[in-house]
Design an enzyme around this catalytic site. Structure first.
Site, PDB file in Angstrom:
ATOM      1  CB  SER A   1      -0.919   0.048   1.225  1.00 38.49           C
ATOM      2  OG  SER A   1      -1.906  -0.947   1.136  1.00 38.49           O
TER       3      SER A   1
ATOM      4  CB  CYS B   1       0.819   4.435  -8.922  1.00 39.65           C
ATOM      5  SG  CYS B   1       1.781   3.185  -9.788  1.00 39.65           S
TER       6      CYS B   1
ATOM      7  CD  GLU C   1       3.411   7.801  -6.870  1.00 45.13           C
ATOM      8  OE1 GLU C   1       4.620   7.684  -6.659  1.00 45.13           O
ATOM      9  OE2 GLU C   1       2.643   6.810  -6.988  1.00 45.13           O
TER      10      GLU C   1
ATOM     11  NE  ARG D   1       6.371  -0.113   2.083  1.00 45.10           N
ATOM     12  CZ  ARG D   1       5.887   0.004   0.861  1.00 45.10           C
ATOM     13  NH1 ARG D   1       6.691  -0.058  -0.177  1.00 45.10           N
ATOM     14  NH2 ARG D   1       4.595   0.171   0.663  1.00 45.10           N
TER      15      ARG D   1
ATOM     16  CB  CYS E   1       6.645   3.317 -10.859  1.00 41.22           C
ATOM     17  SG  CYS E   1       5.067   3.830 -11.612  1.00 41.22           S
TER      18      CYS E   1
ATOM     19  CB  CYS F   1       4.160   7.668 -11.283  1.00 34.38           C
ATOM     20  SG  CYS F   1       2.802   6.622 -10.728  1.00 34.38           S
TER      21      CYS F   1
ATOM     22  CD1 TRP G   1       1.883  11.108 -26.358  1.00 32.10           C
ATOM     23  CD2 TRP G   1       0.480  11.807 -24.768  1.00 32.10           C
ATOM     24  NE1 TRP G   1       0.620  10.788 -26.761  1.00 32.10           N
ATOM     25  CE2 TRP G   1      -0.276  11.217 -25.796  1.00 32.10           C
ATOM     26  CE3 TRP G   1      -0.199  12.331 -23.670  1.00 32.10           C
ATOM     27  CZ2 TRP G   1      -1.662  11.121 -25.760  1.00 32.10           C
ATOM     28  CZ3 TRP G   1      -1.572  12.241 -23.625  1.00 32.10           C
ATOM     29  CH2 TRP G   1      -2.285  11.635 -24.668  1.00 32.10           C
TER      30      TRP G   1
END
Length: 148
Positions: free
Chosen positions: A34, A60, A62, A88, A94, A97, A133
């Protein structure tokens, strides 16, 4: 719970990390990966979200956070962070994202861990020489002026 050196983060950056941490601590799934996320807009308002874990690759945190901010009318986003469950702390975005942040918010800053603690980094520094993009015009050539 581990502590993370925050280096030169501002009080606003630390507040954003705390917002994301509270989201994942209150609403995380426990036994799955999570992540909570929070983003701040130009006016200082914060928006949050949490990932939807799924074996097919759910969205995700984000991306959920960006959608939530957009749904509430936020457009000029300045800083984003994702925080992992189980203490954490901040986690970098990633690749997917990073590309979406780069395309939609090329001036946004990302809070992420580094070898010297949690830092605020421009998205362009995470995507050197990347191509943006655009829905109307497709992939655009790299333009350094977009990031000044």
């Amino acid at each position: 719970m581990p502590t993370f050196p925050y280096g030169d983060l501002t009080a606003d950056d630390r507040e954003l990390i705390e917002c994301a941490r509270q989201i994942v601590d209150l609403h995380g799934e426990g036994l799955v990966h999570s992540m909570g996320s929070a983003v701040r807009d130009q006016a200082g308002r914060m928006y949050g979200g949490i990932n939807l874990f799924h074996f097919t690759g759910g969205p995700c945190a984000e991306l959920v956070t960006l959608g939530n901010a957009r749904a509430q009318g936020a457009r000029d986003l300045t800083t984003i962070v994702a925080v992992g469950d189980e203490g954490r702390g901040p986690v970098g975005p990633c690749g997917r994202c990073r590309q979406i942040l780069f395309d939609y918010h090329p001036r946004i800053r990302v809070l992420l861990p580094t070898e010297t603690g949690v830092k605020s980094v421009r998205i362009v520094d995470l995507m050197p020489l990347a191509a943006r993009w655009d829905a109307a015009e497709g992939t655009q050539p790299f333009d350094a002026d977009v990031f000044e």
